[in-house]
Design a protein around this motif. Sequence first.
Motif, PDB file in Angstrom:
ATOM      1  N   PHE A 173       0.819  -1.220   0.000  1.00  0.00           N
ATOM      2  CA  PHE A 173       0.000   0.000   0.000  1.00  0.00           C
ATOM      3  C   PHE A 173       0.853   1.270   0.000  1.00  0.00           C
ATOM      4  CE2 PHE A 173      -2.975  -3.189   1.601  1.00  0.00           C
ATOM      5  CZ  PHE A 173      -4.062  -2.947   0.786  1.00  0.00           C
ATOM      6  N   ASN A 174       2.077   1.167  -0.532  1.00  0.00           N
ATOM      7  CA  ASN A 174       2.907   2.339  -0.853  1.00  0.00           C
ATOM      8  C   ASN A 174       3.152   3.241   0.350  1.00  0.00           C
ATOM      9  OD1 ASN A 174       2.320   1.458  -3.643  1.00  0.00           O
ATOM     10  ND2 ASN A 174       0.342   2.457  -3.308  1.00  0.00           N
ATOM     11  N   ALA A 175       3.546   2.645   1.483  1.00  0.00           N
ATOM     12  CA  ALA A 175       3.690   3.412   2.717  1.00  0.00           C
ATOM     13  C   ALA A 175       4.679   4.558   2.584  1.00  0.00           C
ATOM     14  CB  ALA A 175       4.119   2.488   3.857  1.00  0.00           C
ATOM     15  N   HIS A 176       5.681   4.381   1.735  1.00  0.00           N
ATOM     16  CA  HIS A 176       6.683   5.443   1.588  1.00  0.00           C
ATOM     17  C   HIS A 176       6.041   6.767   1.170  1.00  0.00           C
ATOM     18  CE1 HIS A 176      10.535   7.333   0.651  1.00  0.00           C
ATOM     19  NE2 HIS A 176      10.001   7.746  -0.474  1.00  0.00           N
ATOM     20  N   ASP A 177       5.022   6.702   0.327  1.00  0.00           N
ATOM     21  CA  ASP A 177       4.384   7.918  -0.187  1.00  0.00           C
ATOM     22  C   ASP A 177       3.537   8.634   0.856  1.00  0.00           C
ATOM     23  OD1 ASP A 177       5.547   7.715  -2.613  1.00  0.00           O
ATOM     24  OD2 ASP A 177       3.723   7.302  -3.760  1.00  0.00           O
ATOM     25  N   TRP A 178       2.971   7.904   1.802  1.00  0.00           N
ATOM     26  CA  TRP A 178       2.073   8.568   2.751  1.00  0.00           C
ATOM     27  C   TRP A 178       2.579   8.540   4.196  1.00  0.00           C
ATOM     28  CZ3 TRP A 178       0.392   4.697   6.017  1.00  0.00           C
ATOM     29  CH2 TRP A 178       0.289   3.406   5.498  1.00  0.00           C
ATOM     30  N   THR A 179       3.844   8.164   4.394  1.00  0.00           N
ATOM     31  CA  THR A 179       4.429   8.247   5.745  1.00  0.00           C
ATOM     32  C   THR A 179       5.670   9.130   5.743  1.00  0.00           C
ATOM     33  OG1 THR A 179       5.685   6.207   5.337  1.00  0.00           O
ATOM     34  CG2 THR A 179       3.554   6.003   6.467  1.00  0.00           C
ATOM     35  N   MET A 180       6.671   8.759   4.942  1.00  0.00           N
ATOM     36  CA  MET A 180       7.937   9.479   4.986  1.00  0.00           C
ATOM     37  C   MET A 180       7.828  10.902   4.464  1.00  0.00           C
ATOM     38  SD  MET A 180       9.813   7.380   6.520  1.00  0.00           S
ATOM     39  CE  MET A 180      11.370   8.245   6.458  1.00  0.00           C
ATOM     40  N   GLN A 181       6.756  11.201   3.722  1.00  0.00           N
ATOM     41  CA  GLN A 181       6.605  12.572   3.236  1.00  0.00           C
ATOM     42  C   GLN A 181       6.319  13.545   4.375  1.00  0.00           C
ATOM     43  OE1 GLN A 181       3.205  13.516   0.874  1.00  0.00           O
ATOM     44  NE2 GLN A 181       1.833  12.139   1.984  1.00  0.00           N
ATOM     45  N   TYR A 182       5.945  13.027   5.550  1.00  0.00           N
ATOM     46  CA  TYR A 182       5.669  13.881   6.697  1.00  0.00           C
ATOM     47  C   TYR A 182       6.835  13.948   7.686  1.00  0.00           C
ATOM     48  CZ  TYR A 182       0.889  13.436   5.002  1.00  0.00           C
ATOM     49  OH  TYR A 182      -0.237  13.460   4.219  1.00  0.00           O
ATOM     50  N   VAL A 183       7.871  13.150   7.460  1.00  0.00           N
ATOM     51  CA  VAL A 183       9.000  13.094   8.392  1.00  0.00           C
ATOM     52  C   VAL A 183       9.979  14.220   8.075  1.00  0.00           C
ATOM     53  CG1 VAL A 183      10.953  11.724   9.217  1.00  0.00           C
ATOM     54  CG2 VAL A 183       8.777  10.600   8.685  1.00  0.00           C
ATOM     55  N   THR A 184      10.375  14.958   9.095  1.00  0.00           N
ATOM     56  CA  THR A 184      11.368  16.013   8.935  1.00  0.00           C
ATOM     57  C   THR A 184      12.657  15.612   9.648  1.00  0.00           C
ATOM     58  OG1 THR A 184      10.813  17.260  10.931  1.00  0.00           O
ATOM     59  CG2 THR A 184       9.497  17.702   8.958  1.00  0.00           C
ATOM     60  N   THR A 185      13.681  16.412   9.453  1.00  0.00           N
ATOM     61  CA  THR A 185      14.957  16.117  10.100  1.00  0.00           C
ATOM     62  C   THR A 185      14.904  16.328  11.607  1.00  0.00           C
ATOM     63  OG1 THR A 185      15.678  18.372   9.620  1.00  0.00           O
ATOM     64  CG2 THR A 185      16.292  16.667   8.040  1.00  0.00           C
ATOM     65  N   PHE A 186      13.831  16.932  12.124  1.00  0.00           N
ATOM     66  CA  PHE A 186      13.665  17.087  13.570  1.00  0.00           C
ATOM     67  C   PHE A 186      13.717  15.732  14.256  1.00  0.00           C
ATOM     68  CE2 PHE A 186      10.604  16.994  17.150  1.00  0.00           C
ATOM     69  CZ  PHE A 186      11.273  17.835  18.031  1.00  0.00           C
ATOM     70  N   SER A 187      12.883  14.793  13.791  1.00  0.00           N
ATOM     71  CA  SER A 187      12.868  13.460  14.390  1.00  0.00           C
ATOM     72  C   SER A 187      14.043  12.614  13.903  1.00  0.00           C
ATOM     73  CB  SER A 187      11.545  12.752  14.088  1.00  0.00           C
ATOM     74  OG  SER A 187      11.246  12.805  12.706  1.00  0.00           O
ATOM     75  N   GLY A 188      14.493  12.833  12.661  1.00  0.00           N
ATOM     76  CA  GLY A 188      15.631  12.080  12.145  1.00  0.00           C
ATOM     77  C   GLY A 188      16.899  12.358  12.936  1.00  0.00           C
ATOM     78  N   ASP A 189      17.137  13.623  13.282  1.00  0.00           N
ATOM     79  CA  ASP A 189      18.322  13.973  14.065  1.00  0.00           C
ATOM     80  C   ASP A 189      18.239  13.418  15.480  1.00  0.00           C
ATOM     81  OD1 ASP A 189      19.309  15.318  11.907  1.00  0.00           O
ATOM     82  OD2 ASP A 189      18.676  17.306  12.589  1.00  0.00           O
ATOM     83  N   ILE A 190      17.040  13.412  16.061  1.00  0.00           N
ATOM     84  CA  ILE A 190      16.861  12.849  17.401  1.00  0.00           C
ATOM     85  C   ILE A 190      17.157  11.354  17.380  1.00  0.00           C
ATOM     86  CG2 ILE A 190      15.119  12.279  19.152  1.00  0.00           C
ATOM     87  CD1 ILE A 190      13.844  14.994  18.606  1.00  0.00           C
ATOM     88  N   PHE A 191      16.689  10.670  16.348  1.00  0.00           N
ATOM     89  CA  PHE A 191      16.939   9.232  16.229  1.00  0.00           C
ATOM     90  C   PHE A 191      18.437   8.961  16.081  1.00  0.00           C
ATOM     91  CE2 PHE A 191      17.047   5.240  13.708  1.00  0.00           C
ATOM     92  CZ  PHE A 191      16.448   4.412  14.644  1.00  0.00           C
ATOM     93  N   SER A 192      19.121   9.784  15.293  1.00  0.00           N
ATOM     94  CA  SER A 192      20.565   9.629  15.120  1.00  0.00           C
ATOM     95  C   SER A 192      21.304   9.880  16.431  1.00  0.00           C
ATOM     96  CB  SER A 192      21.063  10.586  14.040  1.00  0.00           C
ATOM     97  OG  SER A 192      22.461  10.491  13.862  1.00  0.00           O
ATOM     98  N   LEU A 193      20.889  10.907  17.182  1.00  0.00           N
ATOM     99  CA  LEU A 193      21.521  11.197  18.469  1.00  0.00           C
ATOM    100  C   LEU A 193      21.262  10.071  19.464  1.00  0.00           C
ATOM    101  CD1 LEU A 193      23.096  13.148  20.247  1.00  0.00           C
ATOM    102  CD2 LEU A 193      20.940  14.302  20.794  1.00  0.00           C
TER     103      LEU A 193
END
Length: 569
Positions: free
Chosen positions: A154-174
């Motif tokens: 069901f093409n989750a990449h199109d309707w999930t990752m489009q809402y992810v910003t580097t705010f949460s990505g940087d927290i996950f990396s830290l």
Amino acid sequence: MLPATKRSFKSRSKELFQSEGKLRPFRLLKQDISNMRKRYVSDWTLFNQLVFASAVYVFFTNILPGITFASDLYVLTGMTWGTIEVVFSTGLCGTIFSLFSIQPLTILGVTGPFSVLAENIYELCHESFHVDFLQVMAWSLIHAGWMHYLLAIFNAHDWTMQYVTTFSGDIFSLLNSVIYFHKAVQELQRNHAAVSFASFLYSIIGAVGTFLLAVFLSTANSWKPLFHRYIRMGLTEYAAAISIILFIGIPHIGELADLDKQTLAVQTSFRPSDPARTHFFVQFWKLPVEWIFLSIIPGAIITILFYFDHEISSIICTLDRYGTKKPGGFAWDIALLGTTTAICGILGIPPANGLLPQAPLHSESLLHIVKVECVIVDENTGEREVEIKEKQEVYEQRWSPFLQAAGILIFISPPFQHILGLTPTSVLAGLFLFMGEQSLAVNPILYRFFYIVTPPSELPPLPKGVKGYLGIHAYTILQIAMTGMIFYVTLTVAAPAFPIIIIALVPVRLLVMKRIWDRDTLRFVDAWACKEGTPEDDEDRKNGIIEASETTTKKNGEQSRGVLGHEFV
């Protein structure tokens, strides 16, 4: 008005499921299979010295953290999972992905967040519910497998990752960095309890020495004019390996050889670490029925963690600055990840998924200089001039991921297990420190933290519209506080739920933070993780502010690549 609302709902539903709709089943999978056909043969026709060096480099940066986590898992899962299970999983899943994935630049391995999750699930199974851990984990991973299939279909990449910003990505990396540092401390604590005080003191020296030498050698590219550039390149690429081999050998020299040493626990034959098991297979069907259904809960949590982690890894290793040209995709790899996850559950080994920071390190190691022709047009005279420019691109191929994964898989054999068994746990602690430093050093949160402790008069000027550093500092402190909170959760009984907290940060950023921070500050510090621009740019387009939006999109598109590509601007 009710019929109109009903028609509107039907219209929206029809739009979602039409041929190009976001929920159209198999839409992205078909696209990915088509892209795979276009690139697969050419992925095997390229091989050179840099590709081989990359394979060796990724081999060490993958297997060494893996066996470090194995040492931790061996203790905290009651000997259920150890070195051979982690090496088996890393090699098997990596080989499968190198052969069949659509994006071979992504590197797979057993991750720190999953290790924390598995350790807490083991504790719940063993201490609280008295149910077999491997059977519960097998069903959890089987459930995670079919959930991955649904996300891909069901093409989750199109309707999930489009809402992810580097705010949460940087927290996950830290969070990954903090977990690495914490594992190093835990390793030394266990070493303290197992050996004499003199040996423990050397363990601290060995851990710090391994860390500092690896960091020092990793900067060799900047030593110019010392040594030939190939020597500097080799020292940089093999920094961790050189440091580890050296500090494995030092304890066997002189009086140090008489010290009692704690080394990595390994197997002398191809069999599981648990003495009660004789083969790599879990009789998962013997789990009570109620637990088969209850295993859906940890299965969903694992799916969230793996999906988010793997997608971010795939995005980072194919950023624009790496100059990737071949068609890629996400849905096919998520389906393949679901397959390998379920296989690992049935085999009774920990599952592997996309690694940070190994995936971008893989791309970095494949960068080379290419010359391109650029046509420059003089705006005044209209004259055209051809200029030769140099730019960096990666070698897009499958040999480096295949060779590193196959090399790791060889280490499940008894002779190579014996070699791994020579590794002191103090060296593993040093490697944890090194991996934590490498991950932290490229995290934008660190650079913005430096801004907090920098005198205001020394801070660089801000772009027009950003009122001051107060909002930027508050944003950075929030990210650090959220990382600390999530890490604290990983130390409690609620640890299995920490991936849900990370996902919850996405709506917090989009719905709550815009009410607290001004738009220009958010536009400056944050960006979409998977596309150009920022959430504020998209709002401008909706409001008809096209010109301003396009200008800032270009600026923040560069910032987005910098944040995910670990080049803070």
